[in-house]
Scaffold this motif. Sequence first.
Motif, PDB file in Angstrom:
ATOM      1  N   SER C 386       0.815  -1.208   0.000  1.00 59.07           N
ATOM      2  CA  SER C 386       0.000   0.000   0.000  1.00 59.07           C
ATOM      3  C   SER C 386       0.847   1.255   0.000  1.00 59.07           C
ATOM      4  CB  SER C 386      -0.917   0.013   1.222  1.00 59.07           C
ATOM      5  OG  SER C 386      -1.631  -1.183   1.287  1.00 59.07           O
ATOM      6  N   GLY C 387       2.114   1.120   0.190  1.00 60.38           N
ATOM      7  CA  GLY C 387       2.981   2.277   0.097  1.00 60.38           C
ATOM      8  C   GLY C 387       3.196   2.985   1.412  1.00 60.38           C
ATOM      9  N   PHE C 388       3.313   2.197   2.473  1.00 62.87           N
ATOM     10  CA  PHE C 388       3.664   2.813   3.760  1.00 62.87           C
ATOM     11  C   PHE C 388       5.053   3.410   3.633  1.00 62.87           C
ATOM     12  CE2 PHE C 388       2.980   3.296   8.203  1.00 62.87           C
ATOM     13  CZ  PHE C 388       4.245   3.266   8.787  1.00 62.87           C
ATOM     14  N   PRO C 389       5.210   4.620   4.111  1.00 61.43           N
ATOM     15  CA  PRO C 389       6.490   5.308   3.861  1.00 61.43           C
ATOM     16  C   PRO C 389       7.697   4.500   4.306  1.00 61.43           C
ATOM     17  CG  PRO C 389       4.906   6.842   4.744  1.00 61.43           C
ATOM     18  CD  PRO C 389       4.232   5.520   4.735  1.00 61.43           C
ATOM     19  N   PHE C 390       8.660   4.479   3.423  1.00 63.23           N
ATOM     20  CA  PHE C 390       9.977   3.896   3.630  1.00 63.23           C
ATOM     21  C   PHE C 390       9.998   2.384   3.602  1.00 63.23           C
ATOM     22  CE2 PHE C 390      11.521   7.938   3.909  1.00 63.23           C
ATOM     23  CZ  PHE C 390      10.858   8.680   4.873  1.00 63.23           C
ATOM     24  N   ASP C 398       6.480   4.881  -5.708  1.00 62.50           N
ATOM     25  CA  ASP C 398       6.647   6.317  -5.831  1.00 62.50           C
ATOM     26  C   ASP C 398       7.472   6.656  -7.055  1.00 62.50           C
ATOM     27  OD1 ASP C 398       8.303   8.995  -4.481  1.00 62.50           O
ATOM     28  OD2 ASP C 398       6.124   8.866  -4.578  1.00 62.50           O
ATOM     29  N   GLU C 399       8.485   5.814  -7.302  1.00 65.36           N
ATOM     30  CA  GLU C 399       9.320   6.086  -8.465  1.00 65.36           C
ATOM     31  C   GLU C 399       8.502   5.976  -9.741  1.00 65.36           C
ATOM     32  OE1 GLU C 399      13.158   4.298  -7.748  1.00 65.36           O
ATOM     33  OE2 GLU C 399      13.419   4.291  -9.924  1.00 65.36           O
ATOM     34  N   ILE C 400       7.638   4.963  -9.782  1.00 65.50           N
ATOM     35  CA  ILE C 400       6.802   4.832 -10.973  1.00 65.50           C
ATOM     36  C   ILE C 400       5.923   6.075 -11.131  1.00 65.50           C
ATOM     37  CG2 ILE C 400       5.006   3.498 -12.085  1.00 65.50           C
ATOM     38  CD1 ILE C 400       5.958   1.055 -10.715  1.00 65.50           C
ATOM     39  N   LEU C 420      -4.660   4.090  -4.943  1.00 64.12           N
ATOM     40  CA  LEU C 420      -5.620   4.286  -3.859  1.00 64.12           C
ATOM     41  C   LEU C 420      -6.455   3.037  -3.663  1.00 64.12           C
ATOM     42  CD1 LEU C 420      -7.352   7.574  -3.221  1.00 64.12           C
ATOM     43  CD2 LEU C 420      -8.807   5.583  -3.255  1.00 64.12           C
ATOM     44  N   LEU C 421      -6.946   2.512  -4.763  1.00 65.61           N
ATOM     45  CA  LEU C 421      -7.736   1.291  -4.683  1.00 65.61           C
ATOM     46  C   LEU C 421      -6.901   0.150  -4.129  1.00 65.61           C
ATOM     47  CD1 LEU C 421      -9.620   1.536  -8.064  1.00 65.61           C
ATOM     48  CD2 LEU C 421     -10.598   1.750  -5.792  1.00 65.61           C
ATOM     49  N   THR C 422      -5.604   0.133  -4.505  1.00 68.64           N
ATOM     50  CA  THR C 422      -4.733  -0.923  -3.987  1.00 68.64           C
ATOM     51  C   THR C 422      -4.714  -0.900  -2.472  1.00 68.64           C
ATOM     52  OG1 THR C 422      -3.322  -0.654  -5.922  1.00 68.64           O
ATOM     53  CG2 THR C 422      -2.413  -1.871  -4.063  1.00 68.64           C
ATOM     54  N   ALA C 423      -4.450   0.287  -1.928  1.00 60.68           N
ATOM     55  CA  ALA C 423      -4.410   0.377  -0.466  1.00 60.68           C
ATOM     56  C   ALA C 423      -5.750  -0.061   0.110  1.00 60.68           C
ATOM     57  CB  ALA C 423      -4.076   1.805  -0.061  1.00 60.68           C
ATOM     58  N   THR C 424      -6.833   0.368  -0.530  1.00 61.59           N
ATOM     59  CA  THR C 424      -8.156   0.087   0.011  1.00 61.59           C
ATOM     60  C   THR C 424      -8.413  -1.415   0.065  1.00 61.59           C
ATOM     61  OG1 THR C 424      -8.857   2.095  -1.118  1.00 61.59           O
ATOM     62  CG2 THR C 424     -10.579   0.687  -0.187  1.00 61.59           C
ATOM     63  N   TYR C 425      -8.214  -2.094  -1.068  1.00 62.22           N
ATOM     64  CA  TYR C 425      -8.598  -3.509  -1.034  1.00 62.22           C
ATOM     65  C   TYR C 425      -7.658  -4.346  -0.190  1.00 62.22           C
ATOM     66  CZ  TYR C 425      -5.348  -4.566  -4.940  1.00 62.22           C
ATOM     67  OH  TYR C 425      -4.250  -4.721  -5.743  1.00 62.22           O
ATOM     68  N   MET C 426      -6.365  -3.917  -0.143  1.00 59.37           N
ATOM     69  CA  MET C 426      -5.451  -4.696   0.673  1.00 59.37           C
ATOM     70  C   MET C 426      -5.802  -4.590   2.134  1.00 59.37           C
ATOM     71  SD  MET C 426      -3.618  -6.563  -1.066  1.00 59.37           S
ATOM     72  CE  MET C 426      -2.841  -7.233   0.367  1.00 59.37           C
ATOM     73  N   PHE C 427      -6.116  -3.393   2.575  1.00 60.41           N
ATOM     74  CA  PHE C 427      -6.495  -3.278   3.981  1.00 60.41           C
ATOM     75  C   PHE C 427      -7.820  -3.950   4.246  1.00 60.41           C
ATOM     76  CE2 PHE C 427      -3.319  -1.327   6.318  1.00 60.41           C
ATOM     77  CZ  PHE C 427      -2.629  -0.435   5.506  1.00 60.41           C
ATOM     78  N   ARG C 428      -8.711  -3.881   3.264  1.00 57.17           N
ATOM     79  CA  ARG C 428      -9.975  -4.616   3.414  1.00 57.17           C
ATOM     80  C   ARG C 428      -9.677  -6.077   3.676  1.00 57.17           C
ATOM     81  NH1 ARG C 428     -12.656  -7.685  -0.557  1.00 57.17           N
ATOM     82  NH2 ARG C 428     -14.880  -7.974  -0.132  1.00 57.17           N
ATOM     83  N   VAL C 513       1.063  13.097  -2.082  1.00 55.62           N
ATOM     84  CA  VAL C 513      -0.050  12.389  -2.715  1.00 55.62           C
ATOM     85  C   VAL C 513       0.008  10.920  -2.364  1.00 55.62           C
ATOM     86  CG1 VAL C 513      -1.025  11.677  -4.913  1.00 55.62           C
ATOM     87  CG2 VAL C 513      -0.246  14.018  -4.605  1.00 55.62           C
ATOM     88  N   ALA C 514       1.222  10.348  -2.429  1.00 61.84           N
ATOM     89  CA  ALA C 514       1.349   8.923  -2.142  1.00 61.84           C
ATOM     90  C   ALA C 514       0.930   8.617  -0.715  1.00 61.84           C
ATOM     91  CB  ALA C 514       2.790   8.480  -2.383  1.00 61.84           C
ATOM     92  N   ILE C 515       1.371   9.434   0.212  1.00 62.98           N
ATOM     93  CA  ILE C 515       1.032   9.183   1.617  1.00 62.98           C
ATOM     94  C   ILE C 515      -0.472   9.361   1.811  1.00 62.98           C
ATOM     95  CG2 ILE C 515       1.363   9.962   3.978  1.00 62.98           C
ATOM     96  CD1 ILE C 515       4.184  10.581   3.311  1.00 62.98           C
ATOM     97  N   PHE C 516      -1.021  10.362   1.138  1.00 58.35           N
ATOM     98  CA  PHE C 516      -2.456  10.584   1.246  1.00 58.35           C
ATOM     99  C   PHE C 516      -3.221   9.348   0.752  1.00 58.35           C
ATOM    100  CE2 PHE C 516      -6.515  12.390   1.097  1.00 58.35           C
ATOM    101  CZ  PHE C 516      -7.087  12.086  -0.129  1.00 58.35           C
TER     102      PHE C 516
END
Lengths: 178, 109, 629
Positions: C386-390, C398-400, C420-428, C513-516
Amino acid sequence: MGVFNNLPLPFLVLSFLTILGALYVVTSKNPVHSVLALILTFFTISAHYVLLNAQFLAIVNLMVYAGAIMVLFLFVLMLLNLNKESEPIKSNLWGIAAAISAGLLLVIITAAFQTAGIAVMKSNAEGIGLVKNLGRVLMTEYLVPFELTGILFISAMVGAVLLGKRDKSETVKTEEIV
Amino acid sequence: MLSIFHSLEISHYIYLSTVLFSIGLFGVLFRRNAIILLMCIELMLNAVNLLLAAFTEYMGDMQANGQMFVFFIMVVAAAEAAVGLAIIVMVYRNTRKTDVSFLDQLKDS
Amino acid sequence: MNPIALILLFPLLGFVINGVVGHKLPKSISSGLGTIMVLLSFITAIMQWSVVAADANGSIAWDAYTFFNLDGILFKAAFSLDHLSIWMTLIITGVGTLIHLYSMSYMDHDKNTSKFFSYLNFFVFNMLLLVLGSNFLMMFFGWEGVGLCSYLLIGFWYQNESFGGAARKAFVMNRIGDLGLLLGMFLIVKNFGSLEYSQVLPAIAEGSSSNVLVTSIAILLFIGAMGKSAQIPLFTWLPDAMAGPTPVSALIHAATMVTAGIYLIIRCQAMYSLAPMAQELILWIGLATALLGALIGLRQNDIKKVLAYSTVSQLGFMFVALGVGAYTTALFHVTTHAFFKALLFLGAGSVIHGVHERQDISQMGGLKKMMPITYITFLIGTLAISGFPFLSGFFSKDEILANVFHHNIIAYVVLVIAALLTATYMFRLLFLTFFGEFRGTDYKLSEVHESNWKMTLPLVTLAILSILGGLLNLPHYLIHQDGFLANWLRPTFLIFEHSTHTEISTEIALISVAIFVFLFGFIYSRNRYISKGLSPETPTSGMGKVLSNKFYIDEIYNKLIVRPIEFFGYLLFALFDTLLLYGVTFSINPILKFAGRFNRKIQNGNIEYYLIYMVAAIAILLGLNLFFA
């Protein structure tokens, strides 16, 4: 077809008789009549041989064929008592088929001769078919076949005798000689 | 003697011989009696003999090769007639008939 | 012996030994053998690192065998271990070893363990052929080989007919892509007279080939990649491939095989850099796939299916990177994705194992108490993707995003939505599986158990790698120089890859944006599934229904493509088979019988008939001779 004019009378008459005889051989219902017709045919053929400068052959034809072989045929016919022939005649269809086949061959051979274009000159040779000439040729060039025919006859005779033998087990009643 | 008949050519004898041969052939195909059958064969042989003799005359062959051949044909025909008739007698003994149409034992049953 | 030969030999040996005598060996030995073989390959590859690293474009080559020489074109079995291929080899054998170890426990109850390990080893062998090959021929060999192994492994439990169907589907879809690959290879051979990378790629990089040709080859090779790496439209095989055992999904459909397409394109960087049209195509297809996969994954209730669509989506990300010319970034994401996706799949397998072979998350919930290690590692994987920082995923994604931002704003926006959807469904998935109330109906929570060390050790290892993976290619703003992977890979590129140097302000904006995006997904899912305690949706109407039915794509394919082909097959069967083939073969018998009967009548034993036949035949023959000779 060949030229039919200027055919000499003897030839015409002889040929006519030959063909007539031959026809009667193949069509007669009575086998004894067939044999007699064949003997007539042999006579006319012998006459042809004389016309063809084959005098020896003419006599031999009469002696051997008409005299011996035909007598043999007649003898067998009488033995088997077949003079009133109850031979069932074949259907007409069969006759037509046979006639067509034979006729086909006739036509084709004739056609072959047409295309072949035989041009043979009459010869003036004398005495081709006389005994002296034939005897000389027979005894010099055809000696081996001549001797071989002796062997042929022996084998034929032996064969015929063997074939005619009965098994020892069979007894013969006087009524049935055959 | 043939010098009289200048108009007689070899082709006439060819036709005659062929006709006789065909008639004999017709007889072989048509007749049922074994003995008559053999006789028709003899007729065919004779037709051929006639032709051979005609050819020796028309070619002036002093060696008479054709007539020699006729000679041997006659020899063979005689032997063949003897043996053939013996066979016919044998067949008659077994089947009481001379009808060749009854000799069909080799047929595909 | 040439080290490349050793690297290839070990898994091949494992395949042969396990395949031939494996069923006679005790399970521990045959599975241990398989694992050790891959480990040996990994160690051998590591030992070559210094050799390859010595030179900027260092490599070890092995020209094994020349198959044949066609008019001057050599078809060789030749390999080379250069910077790109050693990287891929380490991923394959490293992650592969962990997965083999995991399988020792996971497949322990199966009847055909040795068969499984022999297939797995064979797969590793073929994958190594693919990446180690120094020409398109060997690459294609491995390409087809991994396709075959994928079929064998997906359909490992072939007794279930639908599993066999899934395997077939994977193979056939792959094949469709392979047609493009083959055509591309034909064009290459025809126009460049060789299949060797060392000859073809420099020739292309020269720039003298026609643009149409290069673009055509590029597109055709991409079609092959489409099939292998599950891009639109050839992606529906990947979710169905979840029919295979979970280690298979982890190894093949997450970490290695599906990245073969990306490897191919990176290898042909020279070609794609000179074919901007092809790159645009790759970009948009990748975007569409990323978005579609994420959307569908939002409403799936099978653990493995969610992860499968996630893989499809992440592969789309990688292709997007390729599409904007960021080849290093794509490989970076391949690497990090291998880490965290394998982790997630293995974690899912651990969960499935723990709840006794169930995969429906509506039957799970609150499992974190009973399976702590699995939970924590799965959490780490979720955070990474989901892109948790670091964490690793943060850097690669982020590079992409940065590279896409510089290329096309619209694409950037779409990609952000996909993230955004990635983070959403993974946490789901995480919350529904491990948190909340236990929803199981036919088993008890107390029966759930943690997995043994053979399964948890790989989980922990991969978790660590997922955390630290970002170190492999740290971005410019952090270390003020190019990342390690960028430097490592640069010599293999024949055409200078533009590295985008973004200004620091833009960079900060992008990171925000990524963190958001990450926070949004986290909070939204948490709100839905933990605070409100919603159960997994089984939507019956509206957008939800469309999503949970996968946009009905499978059904569309079935109606549009599969049915017509089947119908065509039946048509041909009715026409040709029945009429021609059956007609001809089955009519021979009656014909022969009839001919026989007819001919029989001729042989009636009657000599009169025979005589007529004879005379007629003689007459006809004479006639023919006379008239036609």
